[in-house]
Design an enzyme around this catalytic site. Structure first.
Site, PDB file in Angstrom:
ATOM      1  N   HIS A   1       0.350   5.209   3.988  1.00 58.14           N
ATOM      2  CA  HIS A   1      -0.430   4.251   3.134  1.00 58.14           C
ATOM      3  C   HIS A   1       0.160   3.174   2.967  1.00 58.14           C
ATOM      4  O   HIS A   1       0.804   2.803   2.958  1.00 58.14           O
ATOM      5  CB  HIS A   1      -1.316   4.946   2.336  1.00 58.14           C
ATOM      6  CG  HIS A   1      -0.515   5.360   1.124  1.00 58.14           C
ATOM      7  ND1 HIS A   1       0.530   6.237   1.097  1.00 58.14           N
ATOM      8  CD2 HIS A   1      -0.555   4.603  -0.295  1.00 58.14           C
ATOM      9  CE1 HIS A   1       0.864   5.847  -0.298  1.00 58.14           C
ATOM     10  NE2 HIS A   1       0.597   5.404  -1.228  1.00 58.14           N
TER      11      HIS A   1
ATOM     12  N   CYS B   1       0.941   3.635  -8.180  1.00 59.71           N
ATOM     13  CA  CYS B   1       2.030   3.816  -7.891  1.00 59.71           C
ATOM     14  C   CYS B   1       1.916   1.875  -6.940  1.00 59.71           C
ATOM     15  O   CYS B   1       1.023   1.149  -7.794  1.00 59.71           O
ATOM     16  CB  CYS B   1       1.741   4.908  -6.743  1.00 59.71           C
ATOM     17  SG  CYS B   1       0.011   4.242  -5.606  1.00 59.71           S
TER      18      CYS B   1
END
Length: 690
Positions: free
Chosen positions: A66, A190
């Site tokens: 991603h 993250c």
């Protein structure tokens, strides 16, 4: 709103090779073939870059490459069921389900919220098993769309909702050693804030449910973050940080037992992390979040008061500023060690001698130290090599200090307006330097930049403009508006105020300097890393930024008094545990061993376990000791050019004997008072008798 996934974005039982990069290229090609890629090569490059930071393979045969990228204009999800499986770095083996999640760089809130729901579904075996059994692309799309419609339990239910699946008996079976029920809080984050942030949260919530423990998780991701309430944090038994980036407003959790890891660990092993947190909740020597929390920071509603908010904003700026100060201060101190204080002087023509040395010399062409006409008939005392190295370190340290006020202002703005506030905040910090308004100008400029950026971010704008807001519109307009106010309205008054403050420090002599040392000592010891401690430290390091290259300045004495006073509390308590071990519990004696190193390194938080267990006897004692040290440091004219390091930066101290005498005296006073007060007070029934 464009669908996140369509049948054109699904591939079943496909083969792209046995390398994960080939799979990412294949998924990017699927996005391109579906007409959803503005720049396929950029999409591939950004996905590769994210993969290099950490692998995206997950337990259960899943891979989720991603990225945030300019390669797409709408959030897009591509899915492939792989034959054969491909290794994406998961501990339990290769993946057969691969998702490419591509979010536009600007970010659309609605779509990002859908992506968070998908990320949470990926840790549920029922969802992934259904994808493996799907017979066609339409069934895959239907499964994913159904997952996206599931309400987000972390945002729509109270803390106890996380244990809905547990039986009532399980939910009440786990208690603290004191008899009260346990609960946990957690933060997940993250680098991209798209997938792992929310998957980690889901995994922790599921594991807590299995353990019968209420948990609240704050997801600091791209879809926005709803901060945990102060009341929830205060009632929590421990905190879990599952992050690959810094925790926003970490000081909210100060003093809590802490389990810390990367964001992928809970996805792999959430049950163990929950168990660790529960074990740490009963362990007085467990790792804890640094700092302390002040009382009265929130009202009955759980919302922060104005004072608590202002303190949080200022402490955010100071915490991000400190690395610049630490690096710059130590480099400058080392430059004086090698090149002598004269390396910071100017020539008769008004040019900085260190700058001339760097411009004219190199390691292969060392400077002629006798060729520089220094002001006041001074001479460079050391040889060519040491002089050149000193000039080099002074230049690097000066560059680091140049970011001190911009970093302070930039991250104050960040604390108010998040990322859109950083650019205008940094600019206002630089303007503060231009206007000679110093750290006060930086604080005010940062606050104004953050407030204006936050205001502009709340504007209702067309959909096509949302992506431009955080990267163009907000920084541009906030910089223009606040820059005008700073230059035209506030510049001269702030410069005058700073000049008066500098004159006041320069006038400190004798008794007034000693009183300042006492006040700084009391502040450093009172809350051991909390707001008062950080305020005194911020006062010292911002002054150090303006005076570190001076040969003599009162700011250097302030820095010495602050560091010495901050070293006393842990050292005094460590000494007390050695002199009278019977007055302390076994865990406190163990903490005392660690407190030696923490005090010597100027980590005042080493005293927190002692103060938390016995505040009425410990805190007054260490305050008295730190006040003595601050007063002696000022009376001995001890000065310090390094902002941190304790006894390990003695080379940056002027007046080493005064430094050591002040430190020893304050430590002895505090230790003696602690021992005396504990001896005449009620004995703790937990004390060992041997």
């Amino acid at each position: 709103m464009t669908d996140l996934i369509t049948r054109e974005l699904v591939r079943l039982d496909t083969t792209w090779g046995d390398d994960k990069l080939d799979v990412i290229r294949g998924l990017a090609a699927v996005v391109s073939d579906a007409g959803r890629a503005a720049d396929t090569e950029q999409l591939i490059a950004d996905a590769f870059a994210r993969e290099e930071t950490s692998s995206t393979g997950l337990p259960g045969g899943i891979a989720i490459p991603h990225c945030r990228t300019t390669g797409v204009e709408e959030p897009t999800l591509a899915f492939a069921r792989l034959r054969p499986r491909v290794d994406f770095g998961a501990k339990d083996g290769p993946a057969d389900l691969a998702f490419l999640i591509a979010a536009p760089a600007g970010g659309d809130a609605t779509h990002l919220q859908l992506l968070t729901k998908l990320a949470r579904s990926l840790v549920k075996p029922s969802f992934t098993n259904a994808l493996r059994e799907a017979e066609d692309a339409d069934e895959v799309v239907a499964l994913i769309q159904a997952a996206l419609d599931v309400p987000d339990p972390a945002r729509s239910t109270p803390a106890a909702a996380s244990v809905a699946a547990a039986t009532p008996a399980a939910a009440t079976a786990v208690t603290l050693a004191t008899g009260g029920p346990k609960s946990l809080v957690a933060v997940t984050a993250c680098p991209t804030g798209i997938a792992h942030t929310y998957m980690a949260a889901e995994a922790l919530e599921a594991a807590a449910g299995r353990a019968g423990i209420p948990i609240q998780v704050e997801t600091q991701g791209s879809a926005g973050s709803t901060p945990l309430s102060p009341e929830t944090i205060a009632n929590a038994s421990a905190v879990i940080f599952a992050v690959d980036v810094g925790v926003r407003d970490r000081s909210r959790f100060a003093g809590k037992p802490m389990v810390s890891s990367g964001v992928k660990r809970p996805i792999d092993d959430a049950d163990t992390m929950i168990a660790e947190a529960l074990r740490y909740a009963d362990d007085p020597s467990a790792p804890r979040v640094e700092g302390t929390v002040a009382e009265g920071g929130e009202g009955a509603t759980g919302k922060q008061s104005f004072g608590a908010t202002a303190r949080r904003v200022l402490m955010t700026g100071v915490s991000y500023m400190i690395p610049f100060v630490a690096a710059g201060g130590l480099l400058i101190a080392l430059s004086f060690l090698l090149g002598g204080y004269e390396i910071a002087l100017q020539t008769e023509d008004g040019a900085g001698v260190s700058g001339l040395i760097i411009a004219d010399s190199s390691l292969l062409n060392l400077p002629d130290t006798s060729s520089y006409d220094l002001a006041g008939d001074a001479t460079l005392p050391n040889g060519p090599l040491l002089t050149y190295l000193g000039a080099l370190l002074l230049t690097l340290g000066g560059a680091a200090f140049g970011f001190l006020v911009p970093a302070l202002a930039g991250y104050i703005a960040y604390a108010i307006a998040d990322r859109p506030g950083i650019a205008p905040g940094f600019v206002m910090g630089a303007i503060a330097g231009t206007l000679n308004s110093g750290f006060l100008g930086g604080i005010i400029g940062g606050v104004l930049a953050g407030m204006v950026a936050h205001w502009i971010a709340g504007w209702r704008v067309p959909t096509w403009m949302r992506g431009l807001m955080p990267v163009l519109v907000i920084p541009l307009l906030a910089t223009l508006i606040v820059g005008f106010v700073m230059v035209v309205v506030l510049g001269k008054p702030l410069a005058s105020l700073m000049a008066n403050l500098s004159d006041g420090l320069n006038s400190l002599q004798g008794g007034s300097a000693i009183i300042l040392g006492i006040i700084l000592g009391l502040m450093m010891a009172f809350d051991m890393g909390g707001p008062l401690n950080k305020t005194a430290y911020a006062f010292a390091v911002t002054g150090l930024g303006a005076a570190a290259t001076a040969t003599d300045a009162p700011e250097l004495r302030v820095m010495a008094a602050v560091m010495l006073a901050g070293m006393v509390p842990p050292l005094a308590l460590a000494l007390a545990t050695v002199l009278r071990p019977g007055l302390f519990t076994v865990p406190e004696r163990e903490n005392g061993k660690a407190a030696w190193a923490m005090g010597a390194s100027f980590i005042t938080e080493g005293a927190i376990p002692f103060a938390a267990a016995d505040p009425l006897r410990v805190i007054p004692s260490i305050m008295a000791g730190s006040a003595v040290t601050g007063a002696l440091a000022m009376s001995f004219d001890v000065s310090l050019r390094a902002p941190h390091g304790g006894i390990f930066v003695l080379f940056a101290v002027d007046g080493v004997w005064g430094f050591l005498i002040a430190l020893v005296a304050g430590t002895l006073v505090a230790a003696a008072l602690v021992i005396t007060l504990k001896s005449i007070g009620d004995r703790d029934t937990d004390l060992a008798t041997v």
